[in-house]
Design an enzyme around this catalytic site. Structure first.
Site, PDB file in Angstrom:
ATOM      1  NE  ARG A  72      -3.461  -0.033   2.771  1.00 49.69           N
ATOM      2  CZ  ARG A  72      -3.987   0.172   3.975  1.00 49.69           C
ATOM      3  NH1 ARG A  72      -3.826  -0.739   4.934  1.00 49.69           N
ATOM      4  NH2 ARG A  72      -4.640   1.272   4.243  1.00 49.69           N
ATOM      5  CG  ASN A 104      -8.829   8.086   3.468  1.00 45.63           C
ATOM      6  OD1 ASN A 104      -9.533   7.105   3.719  1.00 45.63           O
ATOM      7  ND2 ASN A 104      -9.166   8.985   2.567  1.00 45.63           N
ATOM      8  CG  ASP A 106      -4.341   8.379   1.601  1.00 49.76           C
ATOM      9  OD1 ASP A 106      -5.314   7.861   1.056  1.00 49.76           O
ATOM     10  OD2 ASP A 106      -4.329   9.567   1.995  1.00 49.76           O
ATOM     11  CG  HIS A 121      -8.987   5.070  11.188  1.00 48.85           C
ATOM     12  ND1 HIS A 121      -9.881   4.749  10.190  1.00 48.85           N
ATOM     13  CD2 HIS A 121      -9.748   5.160  12.319  1.00 48.85           C
ATOM     14  CE1 HIS A 121     -11.104   4.646  10.689  1.00 48.85           C
ATOM     15  NE2 HIS A 121     -11.048   4.898  11.969  1.00 48.85           N
ATOM     16  CB  CYS A 129       6.962  -0.338  19.615  1.00 49.55           C
ATOM     17  SG  CYS A 129       7.240  -1.847  20.589  1.00 49.55           S
ATOM     18  CB  CYS A 177      10.866  -1.730  19.506  1.00 46.60           C
ATOM     19  SG  CYS A 177      10.744  -0.468  20.777  1.00 46.60           S
ATOM     20  CB  CYS A 180      10.560  -3.355  24.196  1.00 48.09           C
ATOM     21  SG  CYS A 180       9.488  -3.510  22.751  1.00 48.09           S
ATOM     22  CB  THR A 218     -16.664   7.022   4.505  1.00 47.01           C
ATOM     23  OG1 THR A 218     -16.553   5.986   5.483  1.00 47.01           O
ATOM     24  CG2 THR A 218     -17.776   7.992   4.892  1.00 47.01           C
ATOM     25  CB  SER A 219     -18.550   1.862   3.246  1.00 46.03           C
ATOM     26  OG  SER A 219     -17.566   1.572   4.242  1.00 46.03           O
TER      27      SER A 219
HETATM   28  C1  BV8 Z   1     -12.505   0.492  18.248  1.00 47.61           C
HETATM   29  C2  BV8 Z   1      -6.500   1.900   9.568  1.00 47.61           C
HETATM   30  C3  BV8 Z   1     -12.686   0.138  20.575  1.00 47.61           C
HETATM   31  C4  BV8 Z   1      -5.772   0.676   9.212  1.00 47.61           C
HETATM   32  C5  BV8 Z   1      -8.841   1.292   9.810  1.00 47.61           C
HETATM   33  C6  BV8 Z   1     -19.590  -4.476  15.456  1.00 47.61           C
HETATM   34  C7  BV8 Z   1     -20.415  -3.376  15.267  1.00 47.61           C
HETATM   35  C8  BV8 Z   1     -19.909  -2.074  15.308  1.00 47.61           C
HETATM   36  C9  BV8 Z   1     -18.551  -1.858  15.537  1.00 47.61           C
HETATM   37  C10 BV8 Z   1     -17.755  -2.959  15.717  1.00 47.61           C
HETATM   38  C11 BV8 Z   1     -18.245  -4.264  15.674  1.00 47.61           C
HETATM   39  N1  BV8 Z   1     -17.218  -5.110  15.872  1.00 47.61           N
HETATM   40  C12 BV8 Z   1     -16.084  -4.386  16.039  1.00 47.61           C
HETATM   41  C13 BV8 Z   1     -16.411  -3.080  15.961  1.00 47.61           C
HETATM   42  C14 BV8 Z   1     -15.511  -1.962  16.106  1.00 47.61           C
HETATM   43  C15 BV8 Z   1     -14.708  -1.780  14.815  1.00 47.61           C
HETATM   44  C16 BV8 Z   1     -15.621  -1.588  13.648  1.00 47.61           C
HETATM   45  O1  BV8 Z   1     -16.202  -0.536  13.453  1.00 47.61           O
HETATM   46  N2  BV8 Z   1     -15.776  -2.655  12.831  1.00 47.61           N
HETATM   47  C17 BV8 Z   1     -16.680  -2.553  11.704  1.00 47.61           C
HETATM   48  C18 BV8 Z   1     -16.000  -3.070  10.464  1.00 47.61           C
HETATM   49  C19 BV8 Z   1     -17.937  -3.338  12.032  1.00 47.61           C
HETATM   50  N3  BV8 Z   1     -13.971  -0.558  15.029  1.00 47.61           N
HETATM   51  C20 BV8 Z   1     -12.753  -0.630  15.570  1.00 47.61           C
HETATM   52  O2  BV8 Z   1     -12.202  -1.672  15.849  1.00 47.61           O
HETATM   53  C21 BV8 Z   1     -12.115   0.701  15.896  1.00 47.61           C
HETATM   54  N4  BV8 Z   1     -11.650   0.655  17.249  1.00 47.61           N
HETATM   55  O3  BV8 Z   1     -13.707   0.439  18.128  1.00 47.61           O
HETATM   56  O4  BV8 Z   1     -11.858   0.356  19.441  1.00 47.61           O
HETATM   57  C22 BV8 Z   1     -11.771   0.025  21.718  1.00 47.61           C
HETATM   58  C23 BV8 Z   1     -11.849   0.967  22.739  1.00 47.61           C
HETATM   59  C24 BV8 Z   1     -11.005   0.841  23.835  1.00 47.61           C
HETATM   60  C25 BV8 Z   1     -10.067  -0.202  23.892  1.00 47.61           C
HETATM   61  C26 BV8 Z   1      -9.997  -1.138  22.842  1.00 47.61           C
HETATM   62  C27 BV8 Z   1     -10.835  -1.035  21.737  1.00 47.61           C
HETATM   63  C28 BV8 Z   1     -10.913   0.923  15.008  1.00 47.61           C
HETATM   64  C29 BV8 Z   1     -11.384   1.139  13.591  1.00 47.61           C
HETATM   65  C30 BV8 Z   1     -10.192   1.575  12.743  1.00 47.61           C
HETATM   66  C31 BV8 Z   1      -9.723   0.411  11.918  1.00 47.61           C
HETATM   67  N5  BV8 Z   1      -8.649   0.894  11.028  1.00 47.61           N
HETATM   68  N6  BV8 Z   1      -7.846   1.763   9.051  1.00 47.61           N
HETATM   69  C32 BV8 Z   1      -5.404   0.713   7.748  1.00 47.61           C
HETATM   70  O5  BV8 Z   1      -5.874   1.599   7.012  1.00 47.61           O
HETATM   71  O6  BV8 Z   1      -4.665  -0.191   7.374  1.00 47.61           O
HETATM   72  S1  BV8 Z   1     -10.411   1.288   9.197  1.00 47.61           S
HETATM   73  C33 BV8 Z   1     -10.396   1.190   7.516  1.00 47.61           C
HETATM   74  O7  BV8 Z   1     -11.778   1.217   7.158  1.00 47.61           O
HETATM   75  C34 BV8 Z   1      -9.781   2.384   6.799  1.00 47.61           C
HETATM   76  O8  BV8 Z   1      -9.312   3.410   7.653  1.00 47.61           O
HETATM   77  C35 BV8 Z   1     -10.980   2.928   6.045  1.00 47.61           C
HETATM   78  O9  BV8 Z   1     -10.861   4.267   5.849  1.00 47.61           O
HETATM   79  C36 BV8 Z   1     -12.045   2.589   7.001  1.00 47.61           C
HETATM   80  C37 BV8 Z   1     -13.456   2.789   6.621  1.00 47.61           C
HETATM   81  O10 BV8 Z   1     -13.624   2.318   5.362  1.00 47.61           O
HETATM   82  P1  BV8 Z   1     -13.929   3.436   4.264  1.00 47.61           P
HETATM   83  O11 BV8 Z   1     -12.926   4.538   4.386  1.00 47.61           O
HETATM   84  O12 BV8 Z   1     -15.354   3.818   4.340  1.00 47.61           O
HETATM   85  O13 BV8 Z   1     -13.582   2.660   2.973  1.00 47.61           O
HETATM   86  P2  BV8 Z   1     -14.493   1.562   2.262  1.00 47.61           P
HETATM   87  O14 BV8 Z   1     -13.636   0.839   1.293  1.00 47.61           O
HETATM   88  O15 BV8 Z   1     -15.282   0.797   3.268  1.00 47.61           O
HETATM   89  O16 BV8 Z   1     -15.569   2.428   1.449  1.00 47.61           O
HETATM   90  C38 BV8 Z   1     -15.125   3.254   0.399  1.00 47.61           C
HETATM   91  C39 BV8 Z   1     -16.346   4.029  -0.025  1.00 47.61           C
HETATM   92  O17 BV8 Z   1     -15.941   4.939  -1.039  1.00 47.61           O
HETATM   93  C40 BV8 Z   1     -17.408   3.136  -0.626  1.00 47.61           C
HETATM   94  O18 BV8 Z   1     -18.652   3.465  -0.039  1.00 47.61           O
HETATM   95  C41 BV8 Z   1     -17.401   3.507  -2.109  1.00 47.61           C
HETATM   96  O19 BV8 Z   1     -18.691   3.476  -2.677  1.00 47.61           O
HETATM   97  C42 BV8 Z   1     -16.903   4.914  -2.064  1.00 47.61           C
HETATM   98  N7  BV8 Z   1     -16.206   5.349  -3.272  1.00 47.61           N
HETATM   99  C43 BV8 Z   1     -15.525   4.596  -4.180  1.00 47.61           C
HETATM  100  N8  BV8 Z   1     -15.029   5.414  -5.156  1.00 47.61           N
HETATM  101  C44 BV8 Z   1     -15.397   6.680  -4.822  1.00 47.61           C
HETATM  102  C45 BV8 Z   1     -16.137   6.651  -3.634  1.00 47.61           C
HETATM  103  N9  BV8 Z   1     -16.645   7.748  -3.070  1.00 47.61           N
HETATM  104  C46 BV8 Z   1     -16.429   8.928  -3.699  1.00 47.61           C
HETATM  105  N10 BV8 Z   1     -15.718   9.037  -4.831  1.00 47.61           N
HETATM  106  C47 BV8 Z   1     -15.190   7.939  -5.423  1.00 47.61           C
HETATM  107  N11 BV8 Z   1     -14.500   8.055  -6.567  1.00 47.61           N
HETATM  108 ZN    ZN Z   2       9.001  -1.436  21.927  1.00 49.06          ZN
END
Ligand code: BV8
Ligand code: ZN
Length: 277
Positions: A72, A104, A106, A121, A129, A177, A180, A218-219
């Site tokens: 990526r 994002n 990026d 994010h 680490c 790291c 550690c 965003t979805s």
């Molecule tokens: C947390 C970084 C708590 C990494 C990312 C059940 C129900 C509800 C929530 C949860 C659940 N089970 C677990 C959870 C929580 C979970 C979550 O929400 N899961 C979801 C999937 C159900 N959330 C978490 O885990 C978060 N943390 O809750 O912690 C906690 C508290 C205390 C202590 C411990 C824990 C952390 C979430 C962050 C995860 N990291 N990214 C990396 O990037 O490698 S998320 C990842 O998805 C990306 O950041 C991305 O941005 C994000 C969201 O996706 P989108 O950006 O919307 O992208 P996607 O592909 O889905 O959609 C693209 C859209 O663009 C589409 O709709 C498409 O139609 C549209 N599109 C396409 N082309 C275009 C366009 N739009 C406009 N123009 C275009 N040309």
């Molecule tokens: Zn470390």
């Protein structure tokens, strides 16, 4: 076109209030970065990002996770911001209290010149680490892990990437790291990891006081990010969505453009500039 003009009118009426954008992977799609849930690019269509972007996957197979992130980063290093990123920079300069809150990692919004942004994010160019919580900024991390250096990756051809990284990278070469000895991971928030509390608090505070929210590319399925537009709407704000597909926010939105960000955002900003003249 009249919806564009109506939205521009709404932004003019709220030009001295707080306005925020929540952006997702769709904002970077037109810069050539595959989205998370769209039709995944060949190389990774057998892996699910939701599986790979977790500490469990990293513990189980740090080499695979790092190869995915370097793939990526290689794409991102070669990508350029596009018209929608630039439109959001113009919006920042036209409005009194504008914020770009992005999911994002990026950094394309930074390269476009955005100043008022929050990265919910994290940032793919930084290191973290997860064993002793040491953080590494972009420069420091590229010294610790030269294969993750942005300039190095930008100049790497497909073949060299395959040879040096996909085939050549071994666990021994992964960044360790200095504090550690644990393997350092990318400075992003994985599923199951909390978002940085100060960033999330500030995002909630902005969403609550915003008169207008634009949800772009965003979805709206990842929480707590997806909650921000709902929060703004709940507090009486106006919700505008830009996404070629419907999302859970569509029903809530006052305007929902079934089009790409690169098409709609510049049009909205152009109309707003006319109104503010
Ligand atoms: C947390 C970084 C708590 C990494 C990312 C059940 C129900 C509800 C929530 C949860 C659940 N089970 C677990 C959870 C929580 C979970 C979550 O929400 N899961 C979801 C999937 C159900 N959330 C978490 O885990 C978060 N943390 O809750 O912690 C906690 C508290 C205390 C202590 C411990 C824990 C952390 C979430 C962050 C995860 N990291 N990214 C990396 O990037 O490698 S998320 C990842 O998805 C990306 O950041 C991305 O941005 C994000 C969201 O996706 P989108 O950006 O919307 O992208 P996607 O592909 O889905 O959609 C693209 C859209 O663009 C589409 O709709 C498409 O139609 C549209 N599109 C396409 N082309 C275009 C366009 N739009 C406009 N123009 C275009 N040309
Ligand atoms: Zn470390």
């Amino acid at each position: 076109m009249e919806a564009i003009q109506e939205v521009a009118q709404i932004l003019r009426e709220n030009a001295d209030k707080t306005v925020f954008v929540l952006s997702g992977a769709g904002l970077s799609a037109e810069s050539g970065i595959p989205t998370f849930r769209g039709n995944r690019d060949g190389l990774w269509n057998k892996y699910n990002p939701q599986r790979l972007a977790t500490f469990e996957a990293f513990e189980e197979n740090p080499l695979l996770v790092w190869k995915w992130y370097l793939w990526r980063m290689h794409l991102i290093a070669k990508a350029e911001p596009h018209d929608a990123h630039r439109a959001l920079v113009k919006l920042e300069n036209l409005l009194k209290d504008f914020w770009h809150i992005t999911q994002n990692v990026d950094g394309l919004h930074r390269r476009a010149g955005q100043k008022r942004f929050l990265e919910l994010h994290g940032n793919i160019w930084e290191g973290k680490c997860r064993y002793c919580e040491t953080r590494f900024g972009e420069k420091e991390f590229s010294q610790l892990f030269p294969l993750a250096d942005r300039e190095f990756l930008r100049n790497l051809s497909e073949e060299e990437f395959k040879e040096k990284i996909l085939q050549g990278l071994t666990e021994e070469k992964l960044p360790r790291c200095p504090t550690c000895g644990g393997i350092v991971g990318p400075g992003v928030v994985w599923f199951g990891e909390p978002l940085p509390s100060e960033v999330l608090e500030k995002a909630y505070e902005i969403a609550q006081r915003s008169a207008v929210c634009l949800s772009v590319g965003t979805s709206a399925v990842v929480y707590p990010a997806a909650y921000l537009p709902e929060l703004c709407k709940k507090k009486g704000g106006i919700l505008i969505e830009v996404n070629p597909q419907e999302t859970p926010l569509t029903a809530l939105a006052d305007y929902s453009f079934r089009e790409s960000a690169a098409k709609v955002l510049p049009q909205i900003v152009q109309e707003l500039e006319k109104l503010l003249r």
